[in-house]
Design an enzyme around this catalytic site. Structure first.
Site, short mmCIF file in Angstrom:
data_model
loop_
_atom_site.label_atom_id
_atom_site.label_comp_id
_atom_site.label_asym_id
_atom_site.label_seq_id
_atom_site.Cartn_x
_atom_site.Cartn_y
_atom_site.Cartn_z
N SER A 161 -10.36 22.35 -44.98
CA SER A 161 -11.23 22.23 -46.15
C SER A 161 -10.77 21.01 -46.90
O SER A 161 -9.75 20.83 -47.26
CB SER A 161 -11.34 23.56 -47.06
OG SER A 161 -11.90 23.31 -48.29
N TYR A 187 -6.57 29.41 -51.88
CA TYR A 187 -7.28 28.98 -50.85
C TYR A 187 -6.99 27.38 -50.39
O TYR A 187 -6.72 27.13 -49.13
CB TYR A 187 -8.65 28.98 -51.36
CG TYR A 187 -9.64 28.63 -50.17
CD1 TYR A 187 -9.89 29.11 -49.00
CD2 TYR A 187 -10.27 27.31 -50.27
CE1 TYR A 187 -10.85 28.64 -47.87
CE2 TYR A 187 -11.21 26.73 -49.36
CZ TYR A 187 -11.36 27.61 -48.24
OH TYR A 187 -12.36 26.85 -47.25
#
Length: 324
Positions: A161, A187
């Site tokens: 990501s 994350y």
């Protein structure tokens, strides 16, 4: 990181996954897609199986893949089956690995969780995002190493990501045991770990004919956003002030979001390419990273020393919980 010419392809951010494999025959190729029952994972499966691959959807709930399995039942050279895999539980990873027989040509590490609001732990005591996104995949990939090697020219694809840009991996407190837990930091670190894993696989297993690359799929509306509150959705442009979900021009469809994964998994254009990071179907430049970074791959995510350190850390973490 060794300098090299960046890979470019004729595809764009708007290319759909099936277009990547136009004219490519994957008959006889055996593949695994984690989290392949929904979202971009399902579109990845459709593109690969549609080109002839035999694809196993590895998911916590195999019944959730029934529609995909039925879609390809007896319809062509490709096939889809489902098998149980919970990446947050190493007992489930062990069971999946033990059930696999024969060569494995492609492993797509697609499954993941994002922005869990409060600190939670896996059964092994790891922070849940790191445990699922990184440790679960590390254990799976390492467990299937011999099957990847047996394929002769296998590929590992790690769906990361753009969030990795803002967070280097914290080796001093990777589990948020001493610092306050932040869902987006957790994350981002887990996604940096996935990019470093691609570098680590390249450094450890290149001689086995195994390549590995990571990617940013872009912003796609999927179940991955289920933990995001309204304020965060507005910040991403996914919700208006009235609380209605909206789509911005830069959002991708799920078919477009799966394209870079499919490129790295099966396109002949990237045969032999390894240890790289792609976005919008192109290899991107290495950048400094940090809070203001918006594109490219952060230097902290492709640093060979950090990749080696993470590999050693993960090996110790698995061994300390009764694993070799």
């Amino acid at each position: 990181m060794t300098s090299h010419s960046r890979v470019s392809t004729p595809f764009t951010a708007r290319t759909a996954a099936a277009e990547i494999l136009d004219g490519v025959d994957l008959t006889g190729r055996r593949m695994i897609v984690t989290g392949g029952a929904s979202g971009i994972g399902a579109e990845t499966v459709r593109a690969l199986a549609g080109a002839g691959a035999d694809v196993t959807v590895a998911t916590r709930n195999p019944a959730s893949a029934d529609e995909l399995v039925a879609e390809f039942a007896g319809s062509g050279p490709g096939s889809v089956r489902a098998a149980a895999l919970d990446l947050a539980d190493l007992a489930s990873v062990d069971a999946f690995v033990a059930s696999w027989t024969g060569p494995l040509h492609v492993l797509v590490a697609n499954a993941g969780i994002m922005a869990i609001p409060t600190r939670q732990l896996t059964p092994q005591g790891w922070e849940l995002q790191l445990g699922t996104n990184f440790f679960g995949h590390f254990a799976l990939i390492r467990g299937l190493h011999d099957h990847l090697r047996a394929a002769g020219s296998a590929r590992v694809v790690l769906v990361s990501s753009g969030a990795h840009l803002r967070e280097a991996f914290d080796f001093d407190d990777p589990q948020f045991e001493r610092q306050p837990y932040d869902p987006w930091s957790a994350y981002g670190r887990s996604k940096t770990a996935e990019v470093l894993l691609a570098v680590g696989i390249t450094r450890h297993w290149a001689a086995d004919g195994i390549t590995a690359n990571a990617l940013n799929p872009g912003f796609i509306t999927t179940n991955l956003q289920r933990h995001m509150d309204d304020e965060t959705l507005r910040a991403f442009g996914a919700m208006d002030e009235a609380g209605n979900r909206i789509e911005q021009p830069y959002f991708k469809t799920r078919e477009q979001g799966a394209a870079t994964t499919v490129l790295l998994a099966a396109s002949p254009l990237v045969e032999g390419v390894t240890g790289r990071y792609f976005d919008d179907n192109q290899e991107v430049e290495v950048v400094a990273g940090g809070p203001e970074a918006t594109g490219g791959v952060a230097a902290h995510a492709v640093d060979p020393a950090a990749a080696d350190r993470l590999w050693a850390y993960a090996d110790r973490a698995l061994a300390s919980r009764g694993r070799g």
